[in-house]
Design a protein around this motif. Structure first.
Motif, short mmCIF file in Angstrom:
data_model
loop_
_atom_site.label_atom_id
_atom_site.label_comp_id
_atom_site.label_asym_id
_atom_site.label_seq_id
_atom_site.Cartn_x
_atom_site.Cartn_y
_atom_site.Cartn_z
N ILE A 117 9.62 32.87 12.38
CA ILE A 117 9.06 32.44 13.66
C ILE A 117 7.89 31.52 13.37
CG2 ILE A 117 8.04 33.13 15.86
CD1 ILE A 117 9.26 35.91 15.42
N ILE A 118 7.97 30.28 13.89
CA ILE A 118 6.92 29.29 13.70
C ILE A 118 6.37 28.89 15.05
CG2 ILE A 118 6.36 26.98 12.84
CD1 ILE A 118 8.75 27.29 10.90
N VAL A 119 5.09 29.16 15.28
CA VAL A 119 4.42 28.71 16.49
C VAL A 119 3.69 27.41 16.19
CG1 VAL A 119 2.56 29.19 18.13
CG2 VAL A 119 4.15 31.00 17.50
N GLY A 159 -2.14 36.91 15.59
CA GLY A 159 -2.28 38.36 15.72
C GLY A 159 -0.96 39.10 15.78
N ILE A 160 0.15 38.39 15.80
CA ILE A 160 1.47 39.03 15.85
C ILE A 160 2.12 38.95 14.48
CG2 ILE A 160 3.76 38.95 16.92
CD1 ILE A 160 2.40 37.85 19.43
N ALA A 161 2.46 40.10 13.92
CA ALA A 161 2.97 40.18 12.56
C ALA A 161 4.23 39.35 12.37
CB ALA A 161 3.26 41.64 12.20
N GLY A 162 4.26 38.63 11.25
CA GLY A 162 5.45 37.86 10.90
C GLY A 162 5.50 36.47 11.48
N VAL A 163 4.50 36.10 12.26
CA VAL A 163 4.49 34.78 12.90
C VAL A 163 3.65 33.81 12.07
CG1 VAL A 163 3.76 33.46 14.93
CG2 VAL A 163 4.82 35.72 15.21
N ARG A 164 4.20 32.64 11.83
CA ARG A 164 3.48 31.59 11.12
C ARG A 164 3.01 30.55 12.13
NH1 ARG A 164 6.15 27.36 6.73
NH2 ARG A 164 4.21 26.37 6.05
N VAL A 165 1.77 30.11 12.00
CA VAL A 165 1.21 29.14 12.93
C VAL A 165 0.91 27.83 12.21
CG1 VAL A 165 -0.61 28.66 14.62
CG2 VAL A 165 0.15 31.02 14.24
N VAL A 166 1.37 26.72 12.79
CA VAL A 166 1.06 25.39 12.27
C VAL A 166 0.45 24.58 13.41
CG1 VAL A 166 2.91 25.47 10.55
CG2 VAL A 166 3.36 24.45 12.80
N ALA A 216 5.65 18.39 19.06
CA ALA A 216 5.55 19.79 18.64
C ALA A 216 6.87 20.28 18.05
CB ALA A 216 5.14 20.65 19.83
N ARG A 217 7.98 19.96 18.69
CA ARG A 217 9.28 20.43 18.18
C ARG A 217 9.56 19.86 16.79
NH1 ARG A 217 11.11 23.10 22.53
NH2 ARG A 217 11.42 22.05 24.52
N TRP A 218 9.29 18.59 16.58
CA TRP A 218 9.57 17.98 15.29
C TRP A 218 8.58 18.46 14.22
CZ3 TRP A 218 13.45 14.69 13.47
CH2 TRP A 218 14.43 14.36 14.42
N CYS A 219 7.37 18.78 14.61
CA CYS A 219 6.42 19.36 13.67
C CYS A 219 6.94 20.72 13.20
CB CYS A 219 5.05 19.52 14.33
SG CYS A 219 3.84 20.41 13.34
N GLY A 220 7.40 21.54 14.14
CA GLY A 220 7.95 22.84 13.79
C GLY A 220 9.17 22.72 12.90
N PHE A 221 10.01 21.74 13.19
CA PHE A 221 11.20 21.50 12.36
C PHE A 221 10.80 21.15 10.93
CE2 PHE A 221 14.18 18.28 10.65
CZ PHE A 221 15.27 19.12 10.43
N ALA A 222 9.75 20.35 10.78
CA ALA A 222 9.31 19.95 9.45
C ALA A 222 8.87 21.14 8.60
CB ALA A 222 8.16 18.94 9.56
N TYR A 223 8.36 22.18 9.24
CA TYR A 223 7.89 23.37 8.53
C TYR A 223 8.97 24.45 8.42
CZ TYR A 223 3.02 21.82 8.39
OH TYR A 223 1.86 21.14 8.12
N SER A 224 10.08 24.28 9.10
CA SER A 224 11.11 25.31 9.13
C SER A 224 11.99 25.25 7.88
CB SER A 224 11.99 25.14 10.38
OG SER A 224 12.75 23.93 10.28
N THR A 225 12.68 26.35 7.61
CA THR A 225 13.56 26.43 6.44
C THR A 225 14.96 26.93 6.78
OG1 THR A 225 12.80 28.68 5.93
CG2 THR A 225 11.61 26.86 4.89
N GLY A 226 15.22 27.25 8.04
CA GLY A 226 16.50 27.82 8.42
C GLY A 226 17.61 26.79 8.54
N GLU A 227 18.84 27.28 8.41
CA GLU A 227 20.02 26.42 8.66
C GLU A 227 20.17 26.15 10.15
OE1 GLU A 227 23.56 27.86 6.24
OE2 GLU A 227 22.11 29.48 5.96
N LEU A 228 19.71 27.09 10.98
CA LEU A 228 19.70 26.93 12.42
C LEU A 228 18.25 26.89 12.90
CD1 LEU A 228 22.47 29.48 13.52
CD2 LEU A 228 22.71 27.01 13.23
N ILE A 229 17.96 26.01 13.86
CA ILE A 229 16.63 25.89 14.43
C ILE A 229 16.72 26.23 15.91
CG2 ILE A 229 14.57 24.45 14.64
CD1 ILE A 229 15.61 24.71 11.75
#
Length: 252
Positions: free
Chosen positions: A40-42, A57-64, A74-87
């Protein structure tokens, strides 16, 4: 398939926790492990409130951070930091229901050329009659999509804030069109993805979203505005509406 949830958030300290907890719960229900085969990327999108601290403050959440304000940014920034095959692109006021992730995985495993998947919204915080009007709007929009896509051979349909794309397809799109900072960004994404593979809108993938904009600006005003931006993005390749109003909840 590993899935990355990207959640853009501008001043969403009130509604963001409910959205993130719903995502965490759904990851667990689908048998995925957060931090291994799901993330999960916020994207803190130029917030001036406590959005970042709330997300952290929520466990497992990464913030960029994305200082350029706008959904596309914002969406493309999150995509740049993501690693999943599905977004999975989920808005900060959106709540995915039980079974949502299982349906996503089933659809992508069943259809190899599927690159984009989306479903409708049901709105909370509004009278029942509003959702009846919205349901009618979605069916008319779907009919317009069918005519455009299968008869005119142009365009596709995604609901911004409730859609999933394949990483390999995103990599083929090139740079984002920053003209679509809010209105029309989902249609622009759908149109571009449809040149790479299949884009599907299904009523089997609903999600809940805040009805604050419908209440604040009016159902028919918003319906007309989204309709005009859908056709402008499809046929003129630019947004019909270039400015928007940010409507946010205040802490009680």
């Amino acid at each position: 398939m590993k899935i990355s949830f990207v959640v853009p958030a501008y001043n969403e300290q009130v509604l963001l926790p409910r959205s993130l907890h719903a995502i965490r719960d759904e990851i667990a229900r689908a048998g995925k492990i957060l931090g291994e085969d799901a993330e999960i990327i916020v994207v803190n999108n130029a917030s001036t409130d406590n959005t970042r601290a709330v997300a952290e403050g929520i466990a497992g959440v990464r913030v960029v951070d994305e200082p350029r304000k706008g959904l596309v940014q914002a969406r493309w920034c999150g995509f740049a930091y993501s690693t999943g095959e599905l977004i999975a692109n989920i808005d900060a006021d959106t709540i995915i229901p039980p079974g949502w992730l299982s349906e996503v995985l089933r659809q992508f495993e069943r259809t190899r050329n599927l690159v984009g998947l989306s479903g409708p919204y049901e709105y909370y915080g509004v009278p029942k009659r509003v959702n009846m009007v919205v349901a009618s709007y979605y069916r008319m929009a779907w009919l317009a999509y069918v005519i455009n896509h299968y008869i005119l051979n142009v365009g596709a349909m995604l609901q911004g804030g409730n859609f999933v794309v394949k990483r390999e397809a995103m990599l083929k799109l090139g740079n984002p069109d920053h003209r679509f900072s809010f209105y029309g960004e989902d249609t622009d994404m759908a149109n571009r993805l449809s040149k790479v593979g299949r884009v599907k809108f299904t009523f089997r993938l609903p999600a809940q979203s805040s009805g604050r904009r419908l209440v604040g600006e009016g159902v028919f005003t918003i319906g007309l505005r989204y309709t005009m931006n859908f056709f402008w993005a499809t046929f003129r390749k630019k947004p019909f509406t270039e400015e928007w109003q940010d409507i946010r909840e205040e802490l009680s």
